[in-house]
Design a protein around this motif. Sequence first.
Motif, short mmCIF file in Angstrom:
data_model
loop_
_atom_site.label_atom_id
_atom_site.label_comp_id
_atom_site.label_asym_id
_atom_site.label_seq_id
_atom_site.Cartn_x
_atom_site.Cartn_y
_atom_site.Cartn_z
N MET A 1 1.00 -1.22 0.03
CA MET A 1 0.16 0.04 -0.17
C MET A 1 0.84 1.39 0.01
N GLN A 2 0.67 2.23 -0.81
CA GLN A 2 1.22 3.36 -0.94
C GLN A 2 0.61 4.47 -0.12
N HIS A 3 1.45 5.03 0.82
CA HIS A 3 1.13 6.03 1.79
C HIS A 3 1.37 7.16 1.32
N SER A 4 0.43 8.32 1.60
CA SER A 4 0.68 9.78 1.24
C SER A 4 1.87 10.17 2.18
N ASN A 5 2.45 11.20 1.53
CA ASN A 5 3.88 11.71 2.26
C ASN A 5 3.26 12.57 3.74
N PHE A 6 2.00 12.91 3.64
CA PHE A 6 1.42 13.63 4.84
C PHE A 6 1.35 12.63 6.04
N TYR A 7 0.73 11.21 5.49
CA TYR A 7 0.44 10.06 6.47
C TYR A 7 1.89 9.79 6.87
N ILE A 8 3.06 9.70 6.31
CA ILE A 8 4.21 9.45 6.72
C ILE A 8 4.84 10.21 7.53
N ILE A 9 4.77 11.45 7.33
CA ILE A 9 5.31 12.44 8.21
C ILE A 9 4.36 12.37 9.58
N MET A 10 3.13 12.29 9.52
CA MET A 10 2.27 12.14 11.03
C MET A 10 2.81 11.13 11.64
N TYR A 11 3.00 10.10 10.89
CA TYR A 11 3.42 8.45 11.42
C TYR A 11 4.71 8.86 12.27
N THR A 12 5.57 9.44 11.57
CA THR A 12 7.07 9.66 12.23
C THR A 12 6.87 10.48 13.46
N ILE A 13 6.10 11.63 13.37
CA ILE A 13 6.09 12.31 14.45
C ILE A 13 5.46 11.53 15.62
N ALA A 14 4.29 10.77 15.22
CA ALA A 14 3.64 10.13 16.32
C ALA A 14 4.56 9.10 17.03
N LEU A 15 5.14 8.39 16.09
CA LEU A 15 6.17 7.40 16.54
C LEU A 15 7.16 7.83 17.38
N THR A 16 7.76 8.97 17.15
CA THR A 16 8.89 9.67 17.86
C THR A 16 8.02 10.03 19.32
N VAL A 17 7.33 10.85 19.25
CA VAL A 17 6.68 11.11 20.63
C VAL A 17 6.25 10.15 21.37
N THR A 18 5.46 9.22 20.86
CA THR A 18 5.37 7.86 21.79
C THR A 18 6.57 7.42 22.44
N SER A 19 7.45 6.97 21.60
CA SER A 19 8.89 6.52 22.00
C SER A 19 9.43 7.22 23.04
N GLY A 20 9.34 8.77 22.78
CA GLY A 20 9.96 9.83 23.43
C GLY A 20 9.43 9.83 25.01
N VAL A 21 8.02 9.59 24.89
CA VAL A 21 7.35 9.80 26.24
C VAL A 21 7.76 8.44 27.09
N ILE A 22 7.67 7.19 26.35
CA ILE A 22 8.04 5.97 26.98
C ILE A 22 9.27 5.89 27.83
N LEU A 23 10.15 6.36 27.11
CA LEU A 23 11.73 6.54 27.39
C LEU A 23 11.95 7.50 28.53
N ALA A 24 11.25 8.40 28.54
CA ALA A 24 11.26 9.63 29.53
C ALA A 24 10.81 9.02 30.76
N LEU A 25 9.54 8.42 30.61
CA LEU A 25 8.95 7.99 31.77
C LEU A 25 9.73 7.03 32.37
N SER A 26 10.08 6.19 31.67
CA SER A 26 10.85 4.88 32.33
C SER A 26 12.09 5.28 33.00
N SER A 27 12.66 6.38 32.43
CA SER A 27 13.93 7.06 32.90
C SER A 27 13.76 7.81 34.12
N LEU A 28 12.77 8.42 34.20
CA LEU A 28 12.22 9.17 35.47
C LEU A 28 11.88 8.38 36.65
#
Lengths: 250, 216
Positions: A1-28
Amino acid sequence: MQHSNFYIIMYTIALTVTSGVILALSSLGLKPAQDKNVDMEKKQNILQTVMVVKDREEAVKIYGERVKAYVINFEGEQVKDKKAEDIDVSGEYKKKPKKETDADERKLPVYEILSADKSKTEFYVLPLYGFGLWGNIWGYVSIKGDLNTVNGIKLAHASETPGLGARITEDDIQKRFANKQIFDIKGALMSVAMQKGEGNNYDTDKHKVDGMSGATITGKGVNNMLKDYFGCYKKFLQSKKSNSSQVSMN
Amino acid sequence: MAEVAEKEIKKSEGLFSKKNRKLLTDPLDANNPVTVQVLGICSSLAVTVQLKPAIVMALGLTFVTAFSNLLISMIRDTIPSRIRIIVQLAIVSVFVIVLDQLLKAYVYDVWKQLSVFVGLIITNCIVMGRLEAYAMANKPWPSFLDGIGNGLGYGVILVAVAFIRELFGSGSLFGFKVLPSWYIGNGLMMLPAGACIIVGIIIWIQRSWNGYAEED
């Protein structure tokens, strides 16, 4: 399935934010438990140079009762506004002067281990930090009440060769340092040095220790580290010694 | 519509059907990630000097492979194919870092022993290999089993190599001396090159056992 650029960018942002939150929480969330482990291990290492400690809990208890810790400078004077527990020995090691003529700015913690009835200081424990063959090496050395005889040593390393240089963490090797002396009869700094080759008897020599076969450079690293730190604490040890001999004369 | 749903229920298999069991047992021998797929060689040379770190490393890798397989498989339809490798890498990294933090907080001694090895799981080809080859195209539960199977297949080789290396390299097992004191450790076994030779010999034995031959 070909995704639009907008979808990819939003996906990346969501992934980054989620991982960031998980890592920050576990570290703290886990930091207090981790710091406690590190602190307990340090206390255990200090005590292990003078006695057998069953586990970390026991180490913390004995440390609280029988250890008097303070910070000194190169001149052997006490530094009032610093606590020994807050000194980062590896950080201080970086201040080691490049040239011998430069002043040594390192803050040096001292751990006095009192006797069980707390009437006198039984041992002085000093930290060590240096460089082996591949990476840093560190540890603690305990000195008996005469401020000259080594009681015990505990060494650790980052990346020495397993089975060769890494043997510095073994009891068999560390035992070899016991009852060696730092100063000669005249009071000059001799330090304690591992020799090249293994299986030789140095019982009669107060400043030499049997070496490790195949790990001469790690041994040299240990020697340099001991010489470096005994040098740092030289003035402190000597002034303590002259004080205590005056007291006993009185 | 109802008919289709019913058919699907009939088709779906038990949790440990023959096919699913094969996912677990296959990587142990016939499709071993180290000796057959030749993945994860790097860390099997690095962490096999002694048995204990080898075992903990195997468990850590099994944990990470299984759960990243599971998670990737669950979200596999949403992952844009153009950035799938980065998504996989990010998820593996999160698992590894959380694992590292947990070990440091609750089993400090094990964490100290492993030191850099836990971080090395991220770079292990087996994890990425399974995500790319299996989890991206299969349902969560089989992917989870595939992760466990491959982790264990890696672990079997790791433990075998570590056993030989520790025994002949330092004459001990789990840190206890087992060979008599006159035995002088074999220096080659202490070096990664020794592990490379052992892995090679294991591959040789396994291939002649299974009758495997390279195609011309």
